[in-house]
Design a protein around this motif. Structure first.
Motif, PDB file in Angstrom:
ATOM      1  N   MET A   1      -0.333  -3.237   7.856  1.00 24.84           N
ATOM      2  CA  MET A   1      -1.699  -2.767   8.086  1.00 24.84           C
ATOM      3  C   MET A   1      -2.492  -3.644   9.059  1.00 24.84           C
ATOM      4  O   MET A   1      -3.254  -3.140   9.881  1.00 24.84           O
ATOM      5  CB  MET A   1      -2.447  -2.677   6.751  1.00 24.84           C
ATOM      6  CG  MET A   1      -3.840  -2.146   6.916  1.00 24.84           C
ATOM      7  SD  MET A   1      -4.589  -1.806   5.325  1.00 24.84           S
ATOM      8  CE  MET A   1      -6.278  -1.576   5.886  1.00 24.84           C
TER       9      MET A   1
ATOM     10  N   HIS B   1      -6.508  -6.263   4.717  1.00 27.67           N
ATOM     11  CA  HIS B   1      -6.463  -5.062   3.879  1.00 27.67           C
ATOM     12  C   HIS B   1      -7.861  -4.547   3.605  1.00 27.67           C
ATOM     13  O   HIS B   1      -8.287  -4.416   2.461  1.00 27.67           O
ATOM     14  CB  HIS B   1      -5.715  -5.353   2.575  1.00 27.67           C
ATOM     15  CG  HIS B   1      -4.239  -5.542   2.771  1.00 27.67           C
ATOM     16  ND1 HIS B   1      -3.458  -6.293   1.949  1.00 27.67           N
ATOM     17  CD2 HIS B   1      -3.405  -5.049   3.722  1.00 27.67           C
ATOM     18  CE1 HIS B   1      -2.206  -6.269   2.370  1.00 27.67           C
ATOM     19  NE2 HIS B   1      -2.154  -5.520   3.455  1.00 27.67           N
TER      20      HIS B   1
ATOM     21  N   LYS C   1      -9.236   4.624   1.060  1.00 30.36           N
ATOM     22  CA  LYS C   1      -7.938   3.938   0.980  1.00 30.36           C
ATOM     23  C   LYS C   1      -6.782   4.903   0.714  1.00 30.36           C
ATOM     24  O   LYS C   1      -6.950   5.897   0.023  1.00 30.36           O
ATOM     25  CB  LYS C   1      -7.987   2.878  -0.124  1.00 30.36           C
ATOM     26  CG  LYS C   1      -6.805   1.943  -0.078  1.00 30.36           C
ATOM     27  CD  LYS C   1      -6.769   0.999  -1.283  1.00 30.36           C
ATOM     28  CE  LYS C   1      -5.390   0.381  -1.400  1.00 30.36           C
ATOM     29  NZ  LYS C   1      -5.278  -0.477  -2.592  1.00 30.36           N
ATOM     30  N   HIS C   2      -5.633   4.526   1.277  1.00 28.26           N
ATOM     31  CA  HIS C   2      -4.423   5.341   1.110  1.00 28.26           C
ATOM     32  C   HIS C   2      -4.000   5.496  -0.348  1.00 28.26           C
ATOM     33  O   HIS C   2      -4.166   4.604  -1.161  1.00 28.26           O
ATOM     34  CB  HIS C   2      -3.250   4.744   1.902  1.00 28.26           C
ATOM     35  CG  HIS C   2      -3.323   3.266   2.112  1.00 28.26           C
ATOM     36  ND1 HIS C   2      -2.981   2.358   1.154  1.00 28.26           N
ATOM     37  CD2 HIS C   2      -3.754   2.540   3.176  1.00 28.26           C
ATOM     38  CE1 HIS C   2      -3.155   1.146   1.613  1.00 28.26           C
ATOM     39  NE2 HIS C   2      -3.643   1.208   2.839  1.00 28.26           N
TER      40      HIS C   2
HETATM   41  C1  HEM Z   1     -10.322   2.466   3.842  1.00 29.30           C
HETATM   42  C2  HEM Z   1      -9.207   2.169   4.488  1.00 29.30           C
HETATM   43  C3  HEM Z   1      -8.143   1.228   3.943  1.00 29.30           C
HETATM   44  C4  HEM Z   1      -8.184   0.325   2.908  1.00 29.30           C
HETATM   45  C5  HEM Z   1      -9.363  -0.006   2.008  1.00 29.30           C
HETATM   46  C6  HEM Z   1      -6.864  -0.274   2.820  1.00 29.30           C
HETATM   47  C7  HEM Z   1      -6.496  -1.266   1.898  1.00 29.30           C
HETATM   48  C8  HEM Z   1      -5.229  -1.757   1.712  1.00 29.30           C
HETATM   49  C9  HEM Z   1      -4.841  -2.674   0.679  1.00 29.30           C
HETATM   50  C10 HEM Z   1      -5.781  -3.287  -0.351  1.00 29.30           C
HETATM   51  C11 HEM Z   1      -3.512  -2.895   0.807  1.00 29.30           C
HETATM   52  C12 HEM Z   1      -2.642  -3.809  -0.074  1.00 29.30           C
HETATM   53  C13 HEM Z   1      -1.702  -3.010  -0.929  1.00 29.30           C
HETATM   54  C14 HEM Z   1      -2.436  -2.007  -1.806  1.00 29.30           C
HETATM   55  O1  HEM Z   1      -3.447  -2.358  -2.445  1.00 29.30           O
HETATM   56  O2  HEM Z   1      -2.015  -0.831  -1.807  1.00 29.30           O
HETATM   57  C15 HEM Z   1      -3.044  -2.109   1.936  1.00 29.30           C
HETATM   58  C16 HEM Z   1      -1.739  -2.064   2.382  1.00 29.30           C
HETATM   59  C17 HEM Z   1      -1.322  -1.320   3.472  1.00 29.30           C
HETATM   60  N1  HEM Z   1      -2.092  -0.535   4.299  1.00 29.30           N
HETATM   61 FE1  HEM Z   1      -4.061  -0.166   4.063  1.00 29.30          FE
HETATM   62  N2  HEM Z   1      -6.062   0.257   3.780  1.00 29.30           N
HETATM   63  C18 HEM Z   1      -6.798   1.173   4.498  1.00 29.30           C
HETATM   64  C19 HEM Z   1      -6.364   1.911   5.584  1.00 29.30           C
HETATM   65  C20 HEM Z   1      -5.094   1.846   6.140  1.00 29.30           C
HETATM   66  C21 HEM Z   1      -4.675   2.578   7.309  1.00 29.30           C
HETATM   67  C22 HEM Z   1      -5.543   3.480   8.157  1.00 29.30           C
HETATM   68  C23 HEM Z   1      -3.335   2.285   7.496  1.00 29.30           C
HETATM   69  C24 HEM Z   1      -2.386   2.755   8.568  1.00 29.30           C
HETATM   70  C25 HEM Z   1      -2.655   3.600   9.509  1.00 29.30           C
HETATM   71  C26 HEM Z   1      -2.953   1.381   6.453  1.00 29.30           C
HETATM   72  C27 HEM Z   1      -1.681   0.865   6.273  1.00 29.30           C
HETATM   73  C28 HEM Z   1      -1.289   0.028   5.245  1.00 29.30           C
HETATM   74  C29 HEM Z   1       0.077  -0.405   5.048  1.00 29.30           C
HETATM   75  C30 HEM Z   1       1.271   0.013   5.890  1.00 29.30           C
HETATM   76  C31 HEM Z   1       0.056  -1.254   3.924  1.00 29.30           C
HETATM   77  C32 HEM Z   1       1.276  -1.954   3.295  1.00 29.30           C
HETATM   78  C33 HEM Z   1       1.822  -3.039   4.205  1.00 29.30           C
HETATM   79  C34 HEM Z   1       0.797  -4.131   4.397  1.00 29.30           C
HETATM   80  O3  HEM Z   1       0.449  -4.781   3.411  1.00 29.30           O
HETATM   81  O4  HEM Z   1       0.362  -4.305   5.518  1.00 29.30           O
HETATM   82  N3  HEM Z   1      -4.040   1.115   5.656  1.00 29.30           N
HETATM   83  N4  HEM Z   1      -4.108  -1.445   2.475  1.00 29.30           N
END
Ligand code: HEM
Ligand SMILES: *[C@@H]1O[C@H](CO)[C@@H](O)[C@H](O)[C@H]1NC(C)=O
Ligand SMILES: *[C@@H]1O[C@H](CO)[C@@H](O)[C@H](O)[C@H]1NC(C)=O
Length: 209
Positions: A87, A112, A179-180
Motif C-alpha cells: 500500500m 496504512h 478502507k478495503h
Molecule cells: C481509506 C483508504 C484506506 C485505508 C484506511 C487503508 C488502510 C490499510 C490498513 C490499516 C492496512 C493494514 C492491514 C489491514 O488492516 O487490513 C492496509 C493494507 C493494505 N492496503 Fe490499504 N487502506 C486504504 C486504501 C488502500 C488502497 C486504495 C490500496 C490499493 C490501491 C490499498 C492497498 C493495500 C494493500 C495491498 C495492503 C496490504 C499490503 C500492505 O500492508 O501494504 N489500500 N491498508
C-alpha cells in the motif's frame, strides 16, 4: 497456467509465508478489446479483472502502462492496484464507476492511511471505460506507474510483485473511498504484457467513441 500456479505456491512456501488470499492464477493469456488493445490479465478472488499492457519496445522504465480494471457493480464499489505490491510509497490506481463511465484515480500513501492524490502519476481515461447494468470498466493510460522513488518495473520481469485492494461500499468519488474489505498480492508477467504498436493502438483507442 497450472505450472505458474504451482510456482507461485512454491515461492510462497520458500519465503516462509503464504500471502492471503493466494493467487487464483498468474497473469495469463491475452485478452483483446474491440480496439485491438491486448492485455495480460489477472482475476482476483472477487472476480475483478486486472489487465495490463506495456509497449513492446520498452527496454527500461519509465514506460507507459495501459491498465484496465473490470469489476461487478453490485459487489465492488472500488478496486485498486498498487504497482509496487504494497500500500505504501508506490503508485496506486483506484478504479470506480462514475455514471455511465468509470474512472481510475491516481493516489499514493506513505502508510496504512487513506491515500491522497499522486501528482507523479497520471491516468488518462480511454473512451472504452464504461458502466453497464452488471460491470464497471476503467481503462486508462498511466504515465508514472512504471517508476517511483528509486524503484522501477523492468519490462523483462516475468513476475513483478503488484497488489490489489477492493471495497464493496460504493464511494461518491475517488476522494471518498473507505478502507478495503480485502486485499492481496499478485504477480504480473511484464513480458506477457508487451504490446506491439502500442502508441498507435492507444492513439486509435483514445479517438474511438
Ligand atoms: C481509506 C483508504 C484506506 C485505508 C484506511 C487503508 C488502510 C490499510 C490498513 C490499516 C492496512 C493494514 C492491514 C489491514 O488492516 O487490513 C492496509 C493494507 C493494505 N492496503 Fe490499504 N487502506 C486504504 C486504501 C488502500 C488502497 C486504495 C490500496 C490499493 C490501491 C490499498 C492497498 C493495500 C494493500 C495491498 C495492503 C496490504 C499490503 C500492505 O500492508 O501494504 N489500500 N491498508
Ligand atoms: C517505441 O516506439 C514508439 C513508436 O514508434 C516510439 O515513439 C518510442 O520512442 C519507442 N520507444 C522506445 C523506448 O524505443
Ligand atoms: C457489461 O460490461 C461487461 C464488461 O465489459 C460485459 O462483460 C457485459 O457483457 C456487459 N453487460 C451487458 C448487459 O451489456
Amino acid at each position: 497456467m497450472g505450472l505458474a500456479k504451482v510456482t507461485v505456491a512454491a515461492l510462497g512456501l520458500m519465503g516462509g509465508v503464504i500471502a492471503a488470499p493466494v493467487e487464483e492464477r498468474a497473469t495469463a493469456a491475452k485478452s483483446c478489446d474491440a480496439n485491438g488493445l491486448c492485455y495480460t490479465e489477472w482475476v482476483s478472488p472477487e472476480s475483478i479483472s486486472y489487465r495490463f499492457a506495456i509497449p513492446s519496445n520498452a527496454t527500461k522504465a519509465p514506460f507507459d502502462v495501459l491498465v484496465s480494471i473490470t469489476a461487478p457493480v453490485k459487489t465492488v464499489g472500488w478496486a485498486g492496484v498498487a504497482f509496487g505490491g504494497a500500500m505504501a510509497n508506490n503508485p496506486l490506481g483506484v478504479g470506480l464507476a462514475s455514471g455511465k463511465t468509470a474512472v481510475l484515480a491516481s493516489k499514493h500513501s506513505t502508510g496504512h492511511t487513506p491515500p491522497t492524490d499522486n501528482p507523479d502519476a497520471t491516468f488518462k481515461m480511454l473512451p472504452s471505460s464504461m458502466t453497464n447494468a452488471t460491470h464497471w470498466k476503467a481503462d486508462a493510460l498511466c504515465k508514472g506507474c512504471s517508476s517511483w522513488g528509486s524503484t522501477s518495473l523492468a519490462p523483462t520481469n516475468k513476475a513483478a510483485n503488484l497488489a490489489y485492494a477492493m471495497a464493496k461500499a460504493v464511494p461518491a468519488d475517488a476522494s471518498k473511498i473507505t478502507k478495503h474489505d480485502s486485499k492481496g498480492k499478485f504477480s504480473l508477467d511484464l513480458t506477457a504484457a508487451a504490446l506491439t504498436d502500442f502508441d498507435a493502438l492507444v492513439t486509435k483507442a483514445m479517438a474511438a467513441t
